[in-house]
Design a protein around this motif. Structure first.
Motif, PDB file in Angstrom:
ATOM      1  N   PHE A   1     -31.753  75.188  -0.332  1.00  0.00           N
ATOM      2  CA  PHE A   1     -32.441  73.954  -0.757  1.00  0.00           C
ATOM      3  C   PHE A   1     -31.833  72.719  -0.092  1.00  0.00           C
ATOM      4  O   PHE A   1     -32.345  71.627  -0.226  1.00  0.00           O
ATOM      5  N   HIS A   2     -30.703  72.904   0.589  1.00  0.00           N
ATOM      6  CA  HIS A   2     -29.983  71.754   1.146  1.00  0.00           C
ATOM      7  C   HIS A   2     -30.335  71.482   2.597  1.00  0.00           C
ATOM      8  O   HIS A   2     -30.452  72.421   3.393  1.00  0.00           O
ATOM      9  N   PHE A   3     -30.467  70.219   2.927  1.00  0.00           N
ATOM     10  CA  PHE A   3     -30.735  69.835   4.302  1.00  0.00           C
ATOM     11  C   PHE A   3     -29.466  70.048   5.120  1.00  0.00           C
ATOM     12  O   PHE A   3     -28.387  69.638   4.723  1.00  0.00           O
ATOM     13  N   GLN A   4     -29.620  70.724   6.272  1.00  0.00           N
ATOM     14  CA  GLN A   4     -28.458  70.965   7.132  1.00  0.00           C
ATOM     15  C   GLN A   4     -28.685  70.323   8.491  1.00  0.00           C
ATOM     16  O   GLN A   4     -29.625  70.690   9.195  1.00  0.00           O
ATOM     17  N   GLU A   5     -27.816  69.384   8.822  1.00  0.00           N
ATOM     18  CA  GLU A   5     -27.940  68.589  10.048  1.00  0.00           C
ATOM     19  C   GLU A   5     -28.138  69.435  11.300  1.00  0.00           C
ATOM     20  O   GLU A   5     -28.976  69.145  12.131  1.00  0.00           O
ATOM     21  N   ASN A   6     -27.336  70.496  11.409  1.00  0.00           N
ATOM     22  CA  ASN A   6     -27.321  71.278  12.646  1.00  0.00           C
ATOM     23  C   ASN A   6     -28.396  72.359  12.713  1.00  0.00           C
ATOM     24  O   ASN A   6     -28.403  73.164  13.630  1.00  0.00           O
ATOM     25  N   LYS A   7     -29.291  72.358  11.737  1.00  0.00           N
ATOM     26  CA  LYS A   7     -30.286  73.432  11.696  1.00  0.00           C
ATOM     27  C   LYS A   7     -31.658  72.961  12.169  1.00  0.00           C
ATOM     28  O   LYS A   7     -31.939  71.764  12.207  1.00  0.00           O
ATOM     29  N   SER A   8     -32.498  73.957  12.492  1.00  0.00           N
ATOM     30  CA  SER A   8     -33.844  73.658  13.004  1.00  0.00           C
ATOM     31  C   SER A   8     -34.747  73.134  11.883  1.00  0.00           C
ATOM     32  O   SER A   8     -34.407  73.236  10.694  1.00  0.00           O
ATOM     33  N   GLU A   9     -35.889  72.609  12.295  1.00  0.00           N
ATOM     34  CA  GLU A   9     -36.859  72.087  11.324  1.00  0.00           C
ATOM     35  C   GLU A   9     -37.325  73.209  10.397  1.00  0.00           C
ATOM     36  O   GLU A   9     -37.478  73.013   9.197  1.00  0.00           O
ATOM     37  N   ALA A  10     -37.503  74.414  10.996  1.00  0.00           N
ATOM     38  CA  ALA A  10     -37.966  75.562  10.211  1.00  0.00           C
ATOM     39  C   ALA A  10     -36.918  75.923   9.146  1.00  0.00           C
ATOM     40  O   ALA A  10     -37.275  76.219   8.000  1.00  0.00           O
ATOM     41  N   ASP A  11     -35.632  75.854   9.507  1.00  0.00           N
ATOM     42  CA  ASP A  11     -34.564  76.182   8.556  1.00  0.00           C
ATOM     43  C   ASP A  11     -34.497  75.147   7.434  1.00  0.00           C
ATOM     44  O   ASP A  11     -34.067  75.458   6.321  1.00  0.00           O
ATOM     45  N   ASN A  12     -34.897  73.914   7.765  1.00  0.00           N
ATOM     46  CA  ASN A  12     -34.825  72.842   6.775  1.00  0.00           C
ATOM     47  C   ASN A  12     -36.143  72.613   6.026  1.00  0.00           C
ATOM     48  O   ASN A  12     -36.225  71.718   5.187  1.00  0.00           O
ATOM     49  N   ARG A  13     -37.132  73.430   6.319  1.00  0.00           N
ATOM     50  CA  ARG A  13     -38.451  73.231   5.709  1.00  0.00           C
ATOM     51  C   ARG A  13     -38.375  73.151   4.183  1.00  0.00           C
ATOM     52  O   ARG A  13     -38.924  72.235   3.573  1.00  0.00           O
ATOM     53  N   VAL A  14     -37.672  74.097   3.575  1.00  0.00           N
ATOM     54  CA  VAL A  14     -37.613  74.153   2.107  1.00  0.00           C
ATOM     55  C   VAL A  14     -36.884  72.925   1.540  1.00  0.00           C
ATOM     56  O   VAL A  14     -37.282  72.379   0.510  1.00  0.00           O
ATOM     57  N   ALA A  15     -35.863  72.442   2.264  1.00  0.00           N
ATOM     58  CA  ALA A  15     -35.125  71.255   1.800  1.00  0.00           C
ATOM     59  C   ALA A  15     -36.029  70.023   1.802  1.00  0.00           C
ATOM     60  O   ALA A  15     -35.801  69.086   1.039  1.00  0.00           O
TER      61      ALA A  15
END
Ligand code: HEC
Length: 209
Positions: free
Chosen positions: A150-164
């Motif tokens: 659920f957490h936004f991660q700076e170094n991750k892709s948009e797809a990885d951050n979709r749920v955040a």
């Protein structure tokens, strides 16, 4: 003398016969089905998992959940909605993105409690999800698919951050109807409580910033 012995002999014979009858019950092997004196619920009319049923025209023993007019699984709430605005559809059936329940410490406490009871087992108490060795939830660890973070991660892709980055209405939607292998909580958690969980997800997210 002769007459006095007779009943004793007869008694001894009877006793031997009785004893041997009982003795033969122990350890004896038989092909016959066991004597079933107390039936309990061993024999009952029921449909076993994955088995065929003659009762329904499609012969499926296991029934599909009831769907609404849009083909979505109907949501059963335990008590009537106190206010239609509490649902994630407003009066004109438009999708509500913002949480309609005002935030308070009681609501957050309730949200935390319900998150810890219902969600943490898969998503972890921090909402970081994951599976396998990176899993944060007891059950999530053993889940075949990665439990989203659920957490936004700076170094991750948009797809990885979709749920955040989902809106609050979208979180409500997932809790209500489930998604993929995640079960639906609409039938189990009341509307305001689902919104309380959404508030708590926002708290968890704010902690990682
Ligand atoms: C039994 C395990 C399990 C439990 C319990 C569970 N989830 Fe999930 N959740 C999942 C899985 C698996 C996914 C990924 C679904 C997919 O994308 O296929 C998921 C996805 C999500 C998503 C992201 C949906 C999206 O759009 O991709 C949210 C938000 C979520 N869960 C919230 C919750 C909340 C809140 C609760 C508690 C009310 C909860 N989950 C309980 C397993 C679980």
């Amino acid at each position: 003398m002769k007459h006095a012995l007779r009943p004793t002999l007869l008694g001894a014979l009877l006793l031997t016969a009785t004893l041997s009858t009982f003795a033969s019950c122990r350890g004896g092997i038989s092909e016959d089905p066991p004597v079933h004196l107390v039936l309990d619920m061993d024999f009952q009319q029921k449909v076993k998992t994955q088995s065929k049923s003659e009762f329904y025209p499609d012969h499926r023993g296991m029934r599909l959940p009831v769907t609404d007019a849009n083909g979505r699984v109907a949501v059963i709430s335990r008590r009537p909605l106190p206010d239609p605005a509490m649902s994630n559809r407003d009066a004109s059936n438009a999708f509500v993105t913002a949480n309609p329940v005002p935030v308070s410490s009681e609501v957050l406490e309730r949200g935390q409690k319900l998150f810890d009871i219902n969600c943490a087992i898969c998503h972890g108490y921090t909402g970081q999800g994951g599976n396998g060795v990176h899993g944060n939830g007891l059950v999530g660890r053993r889940w075949p698919v990665v439990i989203p973070n659920f957490h936004f991660q700076e170094n991750k892709s948009e797809a990885d951050n979709r749920v955040a980055l989902l809106s609050e209405g979208e979180y409500f939607e997932v809790i209500t109807n489930g998604k993929g292998t995640m079960p639906a909580y609409g039938p189990r958690i009341d509307v305001e409580d689902r919104w309380a969980i959404v508030h708590y997800i926002r708290v968890l997210q704010s902690l990682s910033r």
